[in-house]
Design a protein around this motif. Sequence first.
Motif, PDB file in Angstrom:
ATOM      1  N   UNK A 220     -19.928   1.686  -5.092  1.00  0.00           N
ATOM      2  CA  UNK A 220     -21.345   1.790  -4.231  1.00  0.00           C
ATOM      3  C   UNK A 220     -22.560   1.578  -4.892  1.00  0.00           C
ATOM      4  N   UNK A 221     -23.448   0.960  -4.439  1.00  0.00           N
ATOM      5  CA  UNK A 221     -24.564   0.841  -5.346  1.00  0.00           C
ATOM      6  C   UNK A 221     -24.572  -0.107  -6.605  1.00  0.00           C
ATOM      7  N   UNK A 222     -23.542  -0.788  -6.856  1.00  0.00           N
ATOM      8  CA  UNK A 222     -23.357  -1.481  -7.991  1.00  0.00           C
ATOM      9  C   UNK A 222     -24.703  -2.651  -8.272  1.00  0.00           C
TER      10      UNK A 222
END
Length: 455
Positions: free
Chosen positions: A447-449
Amino acid sequence: MSDLLAVILAAGKGTRMKSALPKVLHRVGGKPMVKHVLDAATHAGSARNIVVVGFGAEQVQAELGEQAEFVVQAEQLGTGHAVQQAAGLLEHYNGTVMVLCGDTPLLEGEMLAKLYAEHKARSAKATVLTALMPDPSGYGRVIRDKSGQVVKIVEQKDASPVELTVNEVNTGIYCFERDAHFAALAGINCANKQGEYYLTDVIGILAGQKATVWAVAAEEYQHTLGINSRVHLAEAEKIIRSRKIVELMESGVTVMDPATTFVDAEVSVGMDTVIYPFTWLEGNTAIGSNCEIGPNSRLQNTTVGDNTVLHFTYAHDCQVANNVTVGPYVHLRPKTVLSEGVKVGNFVEVKNSVVGKNSKIPHLSYIGDTDMGEHVNIGSGTITVNYDGKHKHRTIIEDDAFIGCNTNLVAPVRVGDGAYVAAGSTITKDVPADALGVARARQNNIDGWVKKRKA
Ligand code: UD1
Ligand code: CA
């Protein structure tokens, strides 16, 4: 036993072909020229076909095999000398000998049958098939007396200016009664411009003895044309090809564009099949009825059932059953068997494989060395990994199996009855019946990479 046999002269090299291949083995309509002649002789009732071979003898024998007997003329000393080589084989024979040349592929059996019938009807010792040539140059001229009786044949090189004006020529096709023929042959010599033993001198000798010598004119001179060069070869190809197309159309096949449809002499096509443009049907291809073949398809030695569609397909040495759909852009390689109801779609290659009834390989796959059952579904991009660099191995896919997209099936391997394989798997172990085989890394989402990276 039939009263007719054929001696086919095929010892010459065919210098003007400029070829390592003996002239008579050059193909017209996918069939060696000499084979056309042999088939025409057989059609006319010849019970034995004796081929006189010389240049490339082994090659000619290998090509014709059991279909003929052979005698070797070691040195090409002329057409008369060539026929003499067959004398030994004909010692105990008392009927008619039809002499032909191996380089006249346009002959038709009907014409030869007529020649033979006329020869018998006239009780002739010799009957020559003649032709009225618009341009007789190069041929032997048929010389008749005032009453129209044939007196002799003179070769172009030996002819007088008056004889050269004759446009009735010797086609090189004759019927002879064996006894009279070989007796006359014994009397020929090579005192002529070419220093050869001319078969044609037999006609003059027999006529001089008041034996019945007859001549029959071919209805169409084109059928008797001899091939001496690649240009002639292409002309003959065109004639044979268009004959074949007409024959197909007359038997109920739709040929959309005869000019771009190439069908070999031995091919068969069933009624109501439609052949689209740019299609080649070669070798002993046999197609059933009600099919759609082409456009842009090439089938070699391939059997196709009824109601089958082959679009943009190249198939060689395959068997395709009824109600099969193939294409576009499909390559079916040797020993492929597609059973009834199979679908093979875009950009698929199949080799040495059996595909069971109603199975589907719709897109972008390579199926090699595979035994596939019925009702199998092969996902897009499936590859059978059949070669380990040394050996080929088989893949077995049983009935009702479902192979997900982008699967590698590393052979030897078996996917059991009704089994599933998850998309993207590289399968190296057998998948049991009714199991799901999964062989891929698990997905992990971070997530959010992306935002982090951009920052
Ligand atoms: C021959 C005829 C000529 C006729 C023409 C028709 C003779 C002398 N002339 O001439 O009247 O108009 O055919 O096409 O017969 N062959 C052999 N061994 C030989 C010589 C020839 O097997 O020693 C074979 C050739 O391979 C060929 C055939 O006999 O298949 C005809 O020989 P070719 O040299 O082409 O004869 P032409 O000069 O055309
Ligand atoms: Ca010739």
